[in-house]
Every structure is written in C-alpha cells, then in structure tokens.
Design an enzyme around this catalytic site. Structure first.
Site: not given
Lengths: 95, 485, 479
Positions: C71, C146, C170
């Site tokens: 990420k 997210s 997330s």
C-alpha cells in the site's frame, strides 16, 4: 452542532488551510452534518469512565541514550522544495 | 503611588544527554546545519518517537533535588502551532501530567538571609530547531540540529519580588542543574534560557497586574537589567494612565531595553492532547530510589560541610560551592596540599578566592579552564605550610605555574632556587649585616620604637632575595637587639 | 496458473527450483501491465526494481521470491511514497518502513505500490489523488477503502499478497468488497514505523491474500516487536502457519445482536447466515451476545480519528518535503496555499473537524467524551470475550456500491463503517473472509478475536476455507 462560515474560517486558519470564500458555505454544511453525527456522543452515560487514550494499557518502553542515528542529510534534503547550504528555506520571518 | 513587582521565571534547561529526547540523533552543539537532524527530528512521514531513558532519569533527579513530587505516570502531549523550526507542527511536551510537580529552591537574597521560592512544576519537552533570520536576504533558513534536544521547563511560582532576587533564583537553579550533571549550564550556547514574567500592581493589591513575558535572556546580568527595565517601563505606562499589553518581549543587550516581538501575536489555541504515539511514562519506587542514590551532594549541604570540615566561614563556603567544578577544585587542592584538612582549608580557600579568581577574571576563564591544576595549587600550598617557601615567594611560584614555567611548585622552587635558607649561619650573617648597616633604625629600636624591627626584617629579606624565613629572621633580630639594650 | 497457486505452493516451487523469483516476478508484472489499466489498483509499478531484486533474491527465507505489493502508505526507500495525495506526489522516501524491511528480509519481491484513499481517509478509494480504483468484480463499483488498491490487486491476481492498513476498517472492508481475505492484527502487533500516520492510536498494518493460510504466511513475516515504534508490543509472534489445524470444534462464536440489526442488506445477511451455519456444522457453538455500545462507534471514531489526523498531518507544511505552492509571499501564504493545494477535500474536512474538536472550549465535550465512549466500546469486547472465543459478524451492511454513488455525502459513507469501527477502537484483531455473493458482488464475513489472538482468528478462517471455495473465485476477465 451547526457551524457558521465564521467558525469554518477560524478552524481553517488554525489548521492553516487556505480556503476560498466560495468554499466556506459548503464546508460549513458538511462539517455541521459530521458534527451532528458526532453529537450522538452526548447521550452516552460516561460517569466514572476513565478516558482511554490508547488501546493498550501499557507504560512506555524507554530507549537507551545512544546517539547512533544514521543521518543522511543529502538524502533527506533531496526531497526538500528549497534548500541552500544545507539549510531549509522559507519566506523571510520577522520576529 | 507605590508599586509592587511580581516576577515568575520559566527556565528552559537543556539536558546533557548524548542523544535526543525522542530520537537517537546526537545532541552535540555546533555541527553543520541539519547534519544532526535525523528522520525523526525532521518529521519525515511515518517516523515515530521513542523516549530516552536518561531524560526520565535526569528529570527524576531534578525533581528529587528540589524536593518535588515525582509523577508516577506522566504523560507526553502534543502542543500544536505552525512555525518552520517546529517540524511536526506540534511540540511534544507535557501538559496536565508533568513529571515533576511542586518543589522549591532556597535562594540567598541580596539583602542577606535565605528565602524559599516555590516551584510550580517542571515538565519535559523537546526543543525546536533554529531559525536563521540573517543567513539569506529574502529567506529565513531553518536548521533542525537542535530540534528534539531534551529540555526541562521549570516554572517558578510568581513569588519573586525584585530583579536581584530573580537573578539569585536563576543562579541557584543554574548551580543546582550543573551540580546534578544534568545540564552543561552553557548560557551562551542556550543550554540555560530564562523567560521572565513580570507584572506590577499597586502595593497591597491582591490582584495581579497584566504581565509581559521577556524571552530568552542569556545571562544573569541581562536578566536583572531586563527585569528592571520592564518594571520601570510598566510603571511609566501605568502612571501615564496607560494599560499594559500582555505580550512577548525581547531583551536587547545593546540598548538594555526590551521590545515587543514584531511577529503577529495571536491568541494561541494549542489543542493539547495526549500523544498517541507515546504511552504514559510509568515510574516505580525502585527507579526513584536508584535516582536518589545517584544524587550528588547539593550546594547547600556542601557549603555546610565545607564550614565544618575545612573551618571555612560562610562567605568562603558559599563562594566555593557556587559551582560543582569550583567545589571539586577546592577539595582537590586541599587534598593535594596535605592531610591536615582543618588547617589547609583556609589557605586553599584564600588562594582560590583571591589569586586564582583574579587570574580567571582577568583572562575570562572558567574554573574548568584554570591555567593551573588543583594538584599544582595544592603542591604550592604544601610548600608554604612546611615553610619551604615564604608567602611572598609563593606568589612568585604561583605566577610561574600560571605562566606554565614548570610542572609543579617543587620543580619551580628547585629550578629558580627559591627555597628558604635554612642555613642558620648564613642567616645570622645577614642579620648582623643589617644591624651594622642600619645604626639609625637600631637606635630607634633601642629607644623603644620596637615596630622598626619590621624595616630591619625587610632588609634581611631583601638581602636574602626573599629566601629567608621572615618569622625566623624576626626572632633572631629581636633577640640580638634586645641583647644590645 | 501461477497466480492461482497458494503462497505455500509458490514458495515450495521456488525452493524446489521448479520456478525462480524472476519468473514469478515476470508473471505478475505482466498481469499488472495487462490488467491494471482497467483497475487503477497501482499508483506506482516498479518493474525494473522488481526484476533486479528478483534476480538476486535468495531461494530461502520464509517468503523467498514471493511477489508482493505495498500500500502506498508504507515508506519505500528510493520509491515514490504518495499516500494517495498530491501533497506527497513528489515524495521519494529516503527509508523503508519496518514492514517493508521485514518482508524484504523474508525474501519478498516488491512489484509496486497500491492505490488508496488519500492519507487512508475513505471507504471507497474515490479520495485518491490518482483517481478511483475499480472493483474487479464489477468495474462500475468501488473496491472499498482505504486499502482499495491492495484488495483489488489481490482479487485480480496482480499479486499473491499485498500489505494494507486498517484504521477503522480499511483492510476488512475492501477485502470484503473485493472477495479476498484480509487481516487487521491487534494494535501493537505490527510496527507502525514508516507507515504514514492517519490516526496513530488506531492505525494498524496488516495484509491481503486469497486465503487465511496465505495471510498466515505474510503476517508471520510482518509482525513482531520493533524498538522504533513505542506502541509496538514486546511479545513473541506465534507460528501462524503451524497453528492452522482447521479444527474449530468446541469453539464458541458470539454473534452481536447489534451487528445484525436494521440496515444489513438481505442478500448479504443470507450469505453471513450461511457462513455461520457452516461453522455450526464444523462443530462450533454459536451464541447471541450483546455489545450495547456499538451504536457509539461511529461518533466516537469520527472524533478521535480526525483529531489525531489533524495533528499528524500538521507536518505537511511545504518546508522539508512534499508539495509547496508557487511563489509563497510570506510564511502564512506558504502554509495555507501549500496545504489547501496539497490536500483533497475529504482530508481537509477531517483536518478541520479534528482541529475543531481539540480546540479550546470543545476539547472536553468532544475529545475527552469520545475517549470515554471508546472505553465503553472496548469494555463491550472485554466482556464479550469472557463468554465467547470469537465474534462473527458482517463486515459491511451491503456489497460494493457504485462509483460516485456516495461521493457527495461524506456522512452516509461514514455510517457505512459501523461494523468495522468497534474492533479498531478496541484494538482487537479482525478479519474479513470471503463468504459468498450478494447481487453478484462479494460478501465478507468478519471474524474478531481477543487481543493478540490472531492465530485463533486465522485458524477459524482457515477451517471455513477448507470447506468452502468462495476465496478461490476469480472475477471474470481476471482468470
């Protein structure tokens, strides 16, 4: 809780966010609706409840006093917007 | 109208740790700009603080030394404001749970006598970086080497009444932290920075007047000047019917005046909250007792002991315990001079407080930079005590040691032939010579003006080039002259 | 196909010399090149670096040669680390996050950085400066957020595994919406050093993979004490893979009534019910429990997370790195313009909410109050785990919504996080496990364990995956 555009202006200044005057109304509406959700907290009975600032109930672990950091100023400053002679630069500040 | 002054001091004490409070970057002073600013210090995205154990230990020792309460679970909070030398946009500091709460400092008031000044709290925080306003024409430069240096901010109660008391308080605090070894005390490098909160009010009034804060005064003398200036300025403003504005002011040592800072003063809203990156600092009894056992003898206790052990008067004892380095120098000097500490203390104190202090003052040196070591000075005092040299010769030897003309008093005495004459025949001859050569003075003596013997002693000393023992010469002269009666 | 094989199979193949780290890297890099243009799951692909790393990757190490995506919230040395923000569009991190360092040490090969909501603030991935990520199951729908890029990439077979972070859901929410397995460990289990902070008391790193077994491999390499993170816990990491017995007989699973109340969409509910029935069939005991403070989670979270975020994001000031506006006139201009230009609307909203709830006069009513309700929520978990071993619940109220559907209404987006926020506030570990489909889109089953019981969580998910094959399903076009 409903925020006025003046409240938004104040809080934007606290956070150093340069909002356009035209954006203030929209933000006032959005922030107010967020605070409406948050205001739900007021209904909770929290008498005798200690605030929880952390998910783990632990004390701090302390570090030995050893100055062994790897400091690569050149690498750190490669991403800086304005550097001269190893010094970060900002518009002149008058004290 | 009669005015009364209320002063509170906030002192930032830089802790003498090897690494920073929340990062493992070195704290040494004077490196290339930003060369000692680590990823944590420059607040790169993703970095995290980790607390330095030594910082907690030092703060604990400080709290014990001022007889304060040590908070068992103190909390670091974030204090938010934007400034370019504050890389995270917040300073990690302690807010409602500081590590040290309460305490006091006993100061020697200029009027004489001791007075106890309360300490409200002392909390830990990180120092900011430095803004270099003069480095560029149109920009301010930012050097973050200092960012993250550990500080204790020690806040006094508003109990100080005069500028002189404020200076006495600051000196006492400075002496304490250097004794504790937690601060190098270097004011020129900013290791000990004083902010003075000053207000005035009509004498007898119960309410405080509006205060100003004069920042970053870097000497005790300037502190006194700045406060005196500020008191006078505030009284002038009030007597002219004006109001004091609560503001931050800067002291200008050149003009001796304070001036309001030009940067826009706004009502700060620091938005403190407990730093979620750091857990509470939990201190147990064992830790506190360990720190207590590491406490050195503190100035007041040391002065009392110096009086007892070395037979010093209060003035000498207080003067010699001003700094730990000076007190250590004194004790090392006595130890080098001999075993009879009760007898050697007073001469050692005299040499240090007068001759040595004179040299340091003249050369603008600190005791750590003294041109002769305690062992050298002690060696000199030993030779006076055992009558190897006279006091007068001793001064000559002292000067030679200061000038680096020899390794030790003994070496200089030997090399320059300064040893007292112990050959009684030689002294007898010089005494006889003095009597023969000064018939007028001898006559006066015989007439009863016995003080004139001092002149004759001087003649013998001169003839011996100072190497005779004046006491011995005096005895011999008196004996001979009395025999002539 | 290589991308359908488990991590254990891939590592074994590398060890046995049947394939090489370079061949693995090439296979997945080719898929990224071919398939990601439809998804926008990556912000930065690093094919040259990946090939160079694969060429010298050791054939030993717990994850030798395993291709992985990070990420874009994890700092990666010499590689752009944007956090989905214009603010950091020009930021090349000068250091590796601990998670990146550990996974590299275990032998993984990084293929690139995944898309995300800006500074991890969002539940749809529409708040990325780099544009939204598409859900591989239906390109008109969001992947969740997210960590939407990581979830979509694993679902589409662009990598066997990807890292993520979870502050309020997330990891679990995008895992559910993309039909992959995702785990958010206990707060303090995985180092936060080098993971760009959103809300420090909530942020926790974790991972996505196709199965619980795959997650056990990756989490085992990521987790563990890090002296650079004061909130990292000094506790041994159990052998997660070794703990996968697949046996859940006698396990007591609690279903919180509050998580099955109004608002849970019918087809999703049916999938969750079926999954629970499956556990019962495996010998687990199912009991209903009460978690009475669940309804406080949204309001508590939307005080604490913005407050911490407003503070954490104060460092982006245009001085040392990141976006700086053109020709700043003075210091204030430098700050206000750089920040207004560098941050997107949602980030600015949360910064302002955070500054507001911390400001003088409001701190006690909002921040302190939320800290107290947070404790009430944590106490719900404490008492629940006195009677059950595990909690099972839905992850979301409904499957993935359409792109743009909620973009104009931040509050409705917030309310959607109601099932994932409580575990984040309490700091307990949680997972999302693929549990079927509703309206043609994946549904995730949420499993929540007591603090530091990730092994129990992984084993329970593994047991379920031994008797179901939802986790092996591939979206059309990404086979």
């Amino acid at each position: 809780m409903s925020l006025t555009t003046d409240d938004v202006r104040k809080v934007a200044h606290l956070a150093r966010l340069g909002l356009d005057e035209t954006e203030l109304d929209g933000y006032a509406r959005e922030l107010s609706s967020i605070l409406d959700v948050v205001d739900h907290l007021g209904q909770a009975d929290t008498a005798d409840i200690a605030p929880m600032s952390h998910p783990l109930d632990l004390g701090a672990r302390l570090r030995e006093d050893k100055p062994d950091a790897a400091i690569d100023r050149e690498a750190f400053q490669r991403v800086a917007p304005d550097v001269a002679e190893g010094v970060y630069r900002v518009p002149k500040v008058i004290e | 109208m009669n005015w009364e002054t209320v002063i509170g001091l906030e002192v930032h004490i830089q802790l003498a740790t090897a690494s920073k409070i929340f990062s493992n970057a070195p704290t040494a002073y004077g490196a290339e700009p930003n060369a000692q600013a680590s990823a944590v210090d420059i607040a790169l995205p993703g970095v995290l603080p980790v607390i330095n154990r030594e910082v907690i230990a030092m703060a604990t020792r400080f709290g014990l030394a001022i007889e304060a309460d040590i908070t068992r679970a103190s909390v670091f909070a974030r204090k938010h404001y934007f400034y370019p030398d504050l890389p995270k946009g917040y300073q990690i500091s302690q807010y409602d749970l500081p590590i040290v709460a309460g305490g006091h400092l006993d100061i020697d008031t200029p009027a004489g006598g001791a007075r106890r000044i309360g300490i409200t709290r002392a909390h830990l925080e990180e120092d900011a970086g430095k803004s270099l306003h003069e480095a560029f024409d149109r920009e301010t430069g930012i050097d973050l080497n200092r960012a993250g240096t550990p500080l204790i901010e020690c806040v006094s109660e508003p109990e100080i009444k005069t500028a002189a008391e404020a200076a006495a308080y600051a000196r006492k605090l400075h002496s304490l932290v250097t004794y504790l070894g937690i601060c190098d005390g270097n004011m020129a490098e900013g290791s000990f920075r004083i902010d003075a909160n000053v207000s005035v009010r009509p004498a007898g009034s119960a309410e405080f007047g509006t205060r100003t804060e004069t920042k970053n005064v870097n000497s005790f003398r300037f502190l006194e000047k700045a406060i005196d200036y500020e008191i006078e300025r505030q009284i002038d403003v009030l007597e002219a019917g004006g109001h004091i504005i609560q503001e931050t002011r800067l002291f200008d040592p050149d003009s001796g005046e304070t001036r309001a800072m030009r940067s826009k003063e706004e009502a700060h809203d620091y938005r403190y909250f407990p730093d979620p990156d750091l857990l509470p600092v939990v201190i147990d009894e064992a830790f506190i007792e360990t720190q207590r056992s590491h406490l050195p003898e503190l100035p007041d206790a040391k002065a009392e002991r110096f009086g007892r052990e070395y037979g010093l008067n209060d003035a000498d004892a207080i003067a010699l315990t001003q700094s730990r380095a000076l007190a250590d120098y004194f004790e090392a000097t006595v130890a080098a001079a001999g075993d009879d500490t009760a007898a050697l203390g007073k001469p050692a104190a005299n040499w240090i407080n007068s001759e040595l202090a004179g040299v340091l003052n003249r050369e603008a040196l600190t005791i750590e930079q003294a041109p002769l070591s305690a062992a050298q000075l002690g060696g000199l005092i030993a030779r006076i005590a055992d009558d190897t040299i006279s006091g007068k010769i001793a001064k000559q030897v002292f000067d030679a040691l200061v000038a680096g003309e020899g390794e030790s008093a003994d070496a200089i005495i030997e090399a320059q032939g300064l040893k007292q004459i112990t050959d009684t025949g030689a002294i007898e001859a010089l005494v006889d010579e003095a009597i023969t050569n000064n018939p007028d003075q001898v006559a006066q003596y015989l007439d009863g003006k016995t003080k004139i013997v001092g002149f004759l002693v001087g003649q013998v000393m001169k003839a011996s080039q100072g190497k005779a023992n004046p006491k011995d010469v005096n005895q011999r002269l008196v004996a001979k002259l009395d025999a002539m009666k | 196909m290589m991308h359908d094989r488990s991590i254990a199979e891939l590592i074994a193949a590398v060890r046995a010399g049947e394939t090489t780290p370079a061949a693995l890297a090439d296979h997945f890099l080719a898929r990224i090149e071919r398939l990601d243009p439809q998804l926008n799951a990556l912000i930065t692909a690093t094919p040259e670096r990946a090939r160079a790393a694969a060429a010298i990757a050791p054939q030993t190490g717990s994850l030798a040669g395993l291709p992985i995506l990070h990420k874009d919230i994890f700092c990666t040395k010499e590689v752009k680390t944007s956090c989905g923000s214009r603010m950091l569009d020009n930021f090349v991190a000068p250091y590796d996050a601990t998670v990146v360092e550990r996974l590299h040490g275990a032998g993984t090969v990084t293929l690139g950085k995944t898309n995300m909501d800006e500074f991890a603030m969002g539940s749809s991935n529409e708040n990325s400066y780099y544009g939204p990520v598409k859900n591989p199951w239906n390109l008109d729908h969001v992947p969740g957020g997210s960590s939407g890029g990581s979830a979509a990439a694993v679902a589409a077979g662009l990598a066997p595994a990807a890292t993520g972070t979870d502050t309020g859901g997330s990891i679990r929410q995008p895992a559910a919406l993309c039909g992959v397995t995702g785990i958010k460990p206990t707060y303090g289990r995985v180092s936060r050093y080098g993971m760009i902070a959103f809300a420090s008391s909530l942020d926790q790193g974790g991972c996505f993979a196709r199965s619980a077994e795959d997650c056990a491999h990756v989490l085992g390499a990521m987790a563990g004490f890090d002296p650079r993170d004061s909130t990292s816990v000094e506790r041994d990491v159990p052998d997660y893979v070794g703990g996968l017995s697949g046996d859940v007989a006698g396990l007591r699973i609690g279903l919180p009534r509050e998580y099955f109340a109004d608002g849970l969409e019918a087809e999703s509910r049916a999938a969750i019910d079926a999954a629970i029935a499956q556990y019962e069939a495996l010998g687990a005991t199912i009991v209903w429990i009460d978690m009475p403070h669940t309804d406080l989670a949204v309001s508590t979270y939307y005080v604490i997370a913005p407050a911490e975020a407003s503070s954490n994001l104060a460092r982006y000031d245009g001085v040392r790195y990141g976006h700086r506006c053109d020709n700043p006139q003075d210091l204030d201009d430098l700050y206000t313009r750089s920040r207004a230009e560098g941050f997107g609307a949602e980030v600015q909203r949360r910064i302002m909410v955070g500054a507001y709830v911390l400001s003088a006069g409001y701190y006690d009513a909002y921040y302190v109050k939320a800290q107290k309700t947070r404790r009430l929520i944590a106490q719900d978990f404490q008492s629940a785990f006195e009677s059950v071993d595990l909690i099972a619940a839905p992850v979301t109220q409904a499957p993935a919504f359409k792109l743009g559907e909620k973009a104009d209404d931040p509050v409705s987006m917030y309310l959607n996080d109601v099932y994932t926020l409580p575990a984040s506030l309490a700091g307990v570990p949680g997972m999302s496990v693929p549990a079927g489909f509703a309206h043609g889109l994946p549904v995730g089953l949420q499993l929540i364990a007591p603090w530091f019981e990730e092994a129990r969580l992984l084993n329970a998910a593994h047991a379920y995956q031994q008797v179901t094959d939802w986790h092996t399903a591939r979206p059309a076009g990404f086979e």
